[in-house]
Scaffold this active site. Structure first.
Site, PDB file in Angstrom:
ATOM      1  N   SER A   7       0.830  -1.211   0.000  1.00 43.07           N
ATOM      2  CA  SER A   7       0.000   0.000   0.000  1.00 43.07           C
ATOM      3  C   SER A   7       0.861   1.257   0.000  1.00 43.07           C
ATOM      4  O   SER A   7       1.648   1.494   0.920  1.00 43.07           O
ATOM      5  CB  SER A   7      -0.910  -0.010   1.226  1.00 43.07           C
ATOM      6  OG  SER A   7      -1.566   1.234   1.313  1.00 43.07           O
TER       7      SER A   7
ATOM      8  N   HIS B  16      -1.179  -1.024  -4.286  1.00 44.85           N
ATOM      9  CA  HIS B  16      -2.472  -0.612  -3.732  1.00 44.85           C
ATOM     10  C   HIS B  16      -2.435   0.887  -3.442  1.00 44.85           C
ATOM     11  O   HIS B  16      -1.497   1.380  -2.805  1.00 44.85           O
ATOM     12  CB  HIS B  16      -2.727  -1.414  -2.444  1.00 44.85           C
ATOM     13  CG  HIS B  16      -4.044  -1.146  -1.807  1.00 44.85           C
ATOM     14  ND1 HIS B  16      -5.206  -1.752  -2.226  1.00 44.85           N
ATOM     15  CD2 HIS B  16      -4.389  -0.337  -0.763  1.00 44.85           C
ATOM     16  CE1 HIS B  16      -6.206  -1.340  -1.467  1.00 44.85           C
ATOM     17  NE2 HIS B  16      -5.740  -0.477  -0.577  1.00 44.85           N
TER      18      HIS B  16
ATOM     19  N   ASP C 144      -4.539   4.177  -1.910  1.00 45.23           N
ATOM     20  CA  ASP C 144      -5.643   4.602  -1.049  1.00 45.23           C
ATOM     21  C   ASP C 144      -5.975   6.070  -1.256  1.00 45.23           C
ATOM     22  O   ASP C 144      -5.181   6.938  -0.902  1.00 45.23           O
ATOM     23  CB  ASP C 144      -5.243   4.421   0.427  1.00 45.23           C
ATOM     24  CG  ASP C 144      -5.083   2.963   0.785  1.00 45.23           C
ATOM     25  OD1 ASP C 144      -6.054   2.211   0.637  1.00 45.23           O
ATOM     26  OD2 ASP C 144      -3.968   2.576   1.204  1.00 45.23           O
TER      27      ASP C 144
ATOM     28  N   MET D 263      -8.436   9.086  -0.117  1.00 47.20           N
ATOM     29  CA  MET D 263      -9.342   9.451   0.990  1.00 47.20           C
ATOM     30  C   MET D 263      -9.798  10.898   0.820  1.00 47.20           C
ATOM     31  O   MET D 263      -9.045  11.724   0.304  1.00 47.20           O
ATOM     32  CB  MET D 263      -8.601   9.329   2.322  1.00 47.20           C
ATOM     33  CG  MET D 263      -7.976   7.981   2.556  1.00 47.20           C
ATOM     34  SD  MET D 263      -7.107   7.985   4.135  1.00 47.20           S
ATOM     35  CE  MET D 263      -6.277   6.404   4.034  1.00 47.20           C
TER      36      MET D 263
ATOM     37  N   HIS E 207      -8.134   2.031  -4.345  1.00 49.37           N
ATOM     38  CA  HIS E 207      -9.127   1.886  -3.271  1.00 49.37           C
ATOM     39  C   HIS E 207      -9.654   3.270  -2.930  1.00 49.37           C
ATOM     40  O   HIS E 207      -8.938   4.081  -2.352  1.00 49.37           O
ATOM     41  CB  HIS E 207      -8.427   1.228  -2.064  1.00 49.37           C
ATOM     42  CG  HIS E 207      -9.262   1.117  -0.850  1.00 49.37           C
ATOM     43  ND1 HIS E 207      -8.700   0.896   0.394  1.00 49.37           N
ATOM     44  CD2 HIS E 207     -10.605   1.163  -0.655  1.00 49.37           C
ATOM     45  CE1 HIS E 207      -9.668   0.814   1.298  1.00 49.37           C
ATOM     46  NE2 HIS E 207     -10.827   0.979   0.692  1.00 49.37           N
TER      47      HIS E 207
ATOM     48  N   MET F 141     -11.727   5.616  -0.814  1.00 44.46           N
ATOM     49  CA  MET F 141     -12.429   5.812   0.462  1.00 44.46           C
ATOM     50  C   MET F 141     -13.045   7.205   0.417  1.00 44.46           C
ATOM     51  O   MET F 141     -12.659   8.109   1.171  1.00 44.46           O
ATOM     52  CB  MET F 141     -11.441   5.667   1.628  1.00 44.46           C
ATOM     53  CG  MET F 141     -11.116   4.219   1.921  1.00 44.46           C
ATOM     54  SD  MET F 141      -9.604   4.071   2.889  1.00 44.46           S
ATOM     55  CE  MET F 141      -8.422   4.104   1.552  1.00 44.46           C
TER      56      MET F 141
ATOM     57  N   MET G 131     -12.250  -4.938   4.659  1.00 39.28           N
ATOM     58  CA  MET G 131     -11.402  -4.116   5.524  1.00 39.28           C
ATOM     59  C   MET G 131     -11.224  -4.841   6.850  1.00 39.28           C
ATOM     60  O   MET G 131     -12.199  -5.227   7.502  1.00 39.28           O
ATOM     61  CB  MET G 131     -12.048  -2.746   5.786  1.00 39.28           C
ATOM     62  CG  MET G 131     -12.090  -1.803   4.602  1.00 39.28           C
ATOM     63  SD  MET G 131     -10.535  -1.534   3.747  1.00 39.28           S
ATOM     64  CE  MET G 131      -9.459  -0.950   5.069  1.00 39.28           C
TER      65      MET G 131
ATOM     66  N   GLY H 242      -2.998   3.940   8.059  1.00 37.12           N
ATOM     67  CA  GLY H 242      -2.151   2.761   8.045  1.00 37.12           C
ATOM     68  C   GLY H 242      -1.731   2.427   9.477  1.00 37.12           C
ATOM     69  O   GLY H 242      -1.958   3.205  10.404  1.00 37.12           O
TER      70      GLY H 242
ATOM     71  N   ASP I  10      -7.502  -5.882   3.542  1.00 40.74           N
ATOM     72  CA  ASP I  10      -6.746  -4.638   3.678  1.00 40.74           C
ATOM     73  C   ASP I  10      -6.781  -4.154   5.132  1.00 40.74           C
ATOM     74  O   ASP I  10      -7.858  -3.882   5.663  1.00 40.74           O
ATOM     75  CB  ASP I  10      -7.390  -3.600   2.755  1.00 40.74           C
ATOM     76  CG  ASP I  10      -6.652  -2.267   2.733  1.00 40.74           C
ATOM     77  OD1 ASP I  10      -5.529  -2.190   3.260  1.00 40.74           O
ATOM     78  OD2 ASP I  10      -7.209  -1.314   2.164  1.00 40.74           O
TER      79      ASP I  10
ATOM     80  N   GLY J 189      -3.717  -3.973   8.625  1.00 43.81           N
ATOM     81  CA  GLY J 189      -3.067  -4.759   9.682  1.00 43.81           C
ATOM     82  C   GLY J 189      -2.526  -6.096   9.211  1.00 43.81           C
ATOM     83  O   GLY J 189      -2.357  -7.014  10.021  1.00 43.81           O
TER      84      GLY J 189
HETATM   85  C1  DX5 Z   1      -6.378   1.962   5.398  1.00 43.48           C
HETATM   86  C2  DX5 Z   1      -5.928   1.667   3.991  1.00 43.48           C
HETATM   87  C3  DX5 Z   1      -4.907   0.621   3.906  1.00 43.48           C
HETATM   88  C4  DX5 Z   1      -3.616   0.924   4.616  1.00 43.48           C
HETATM   89  C5  DX5 Z   1      -3.126  -0.368   5.187  1.00 43.48           C
HETATM   90  O1  DX5 Z   1      -7.488   2.780   5.366  1.00 43.48           O
HETATM   91  O2  DX5 Z   1      -7.025   1.275   3.181  1.00 43.48           O
HETATM   92  O3  DX5 Z   1      -4.650   0.226   2.561  1.00 43.48           O
HETATM   93  O4  DX5 Z   1      -2.626   1.490   3.793  1.00 43.48           O
HETATM   94  O5  DX5 Z   1      -2.023  -0.113   5.986  1.00 43.48           O
HETATM   95  P1  DX5 Z   1      -1.448  -1.208   6.981  1.00 43.48           P
HETATM   96  O6  DX5 Z   1      -1.063  -2.389   6.165  1.00 43.48           O
HETATM   97  O7  DX5 Z   1      -0.313  -0.508   7.619  1.00 43.48           O
HETATM   98  O8  DX5 Z   1      -2.576  -1.531   7.948  1.00 43.48           O
HETATM   99 ZN    ZN Z   2      -6.609   0.395   1.159  1.00 39.40          ZN
END
Ligand code: DX5
Ligand code: ZN
Length: 216
Positions: free
Chosen positions: A8, A33, A35, A37, A66, A68, A137, A144, A175, A177
């Site tokens: 990501s 990936h 993200d 937002m 992705h 959001m 999710m 992250g 996606d 953790g």
């Molecule tokens: C969170 C994102 C993830 C994030 C994951 O909202 O959608 O893609 O980057 O980060 P890690 O792998 O550190 O949880």
């Molecule tokens: Zn994501």
């Protein structure tokens, strides 16, 4: 078949993006990936299309986008113009999900639907055969580095059964953790694609970490 790995971008070093993209290009990862937002659908803002234009130029791997954001259908053309491989929209952001999925596919991209931790897998029962990707999710989206929600494993097993008992060809992506430990649990439960931000970019050797995640 080995599981796919999608590092990501959110955890990359934006002060030296070229080096991180070189690592990604040289690695065994399958997708990058991305993200996006908006500070409305989730309580954070990441990066937008002017920045991603340069990421797309540097990255040779397929882009898994992705969104959001509220009303993600407004940005289908922008995501397509990045050259994205797949576009993931949240079911919680799309009252007319069927229409949005058709629009994504008409624009030549794989159609992905993402579920927040509190959204049941059963919400997809009437659309599962239309989908290329279902992303669960395993943290609340927006940041992250959060802790994996273990209930996701039950959702993966339920989704695996739903897909296998239908004509769906959807890949299961998870996606949030994801690391060596949670990734192993997920692959054993039937996941096809692992997204990993901090586990990859904060690793001592990110390329090696990607190999490990691919061989769980
Ligand atoms: C969170 C994102 C993830 C994030 C994951 O909202 O959608 O893609 O980057 O980060 P890690 O792998 O550190 O949880
Ligand atoms: Zn994501």
């Amino acid at each position: 078949m080995k599981n796919l790995v999608a590092p990501s971008l959110l955890s990359a070093n934006f002060a030296d993006l070229a080096s991180d993209m070189e690592m990604i290009n040289n690695s065994e990862c399958d997708w990058l990936h991305i993200d996006i937002m908006d500070g409305v659908f989730v309580p954070n803002i990441s990066f937008g299309f002017p920045v991603l234009k340069y990421v797309a130029q540097l990255c040779k791997k397929p882009l898994d986008v992705h969104l959001m954001i509220v009303q993600p259908e407004k940005f289908i053309n922008e995501v397509r113009d990045l050259g994205a491989y797949s576009m993931n929209v949240h079911v919680e952001a799309c009252p007319h999900l069927h229409r949005v999925i058709q629009m994504i596919k008409e624009n030549g991209m794989k159609a992905g639907v993402t579920l927040n931790p509190a959204t049941p897998v059963s919400t997809l029962v009437d659309i599962i055969e239309e989908l290329d990707i279902v992303m669960l999710m395993s943290v609340n989206p927006g940041f992250g580095g959060q802790k994996f929600i273990t209930h996701t494993l039950d959702k993966v097993r339920e989704l695996r059964a739903m897909i296998d008992n239908s004509d769906s060809h959807a890949l299961i992506e998870v996606d949030g953790g994801v690391n060596r430990e949670t990734g192993k649990w997920l692959v054993d439960a039937g996941v096809d694609v692992l997204v990993a931000g901090s586990a990859v970019f904060k690793a001592v050797d990110p390329e090696e970490e990607i190999c490990i995640l691919k061989n769980l």
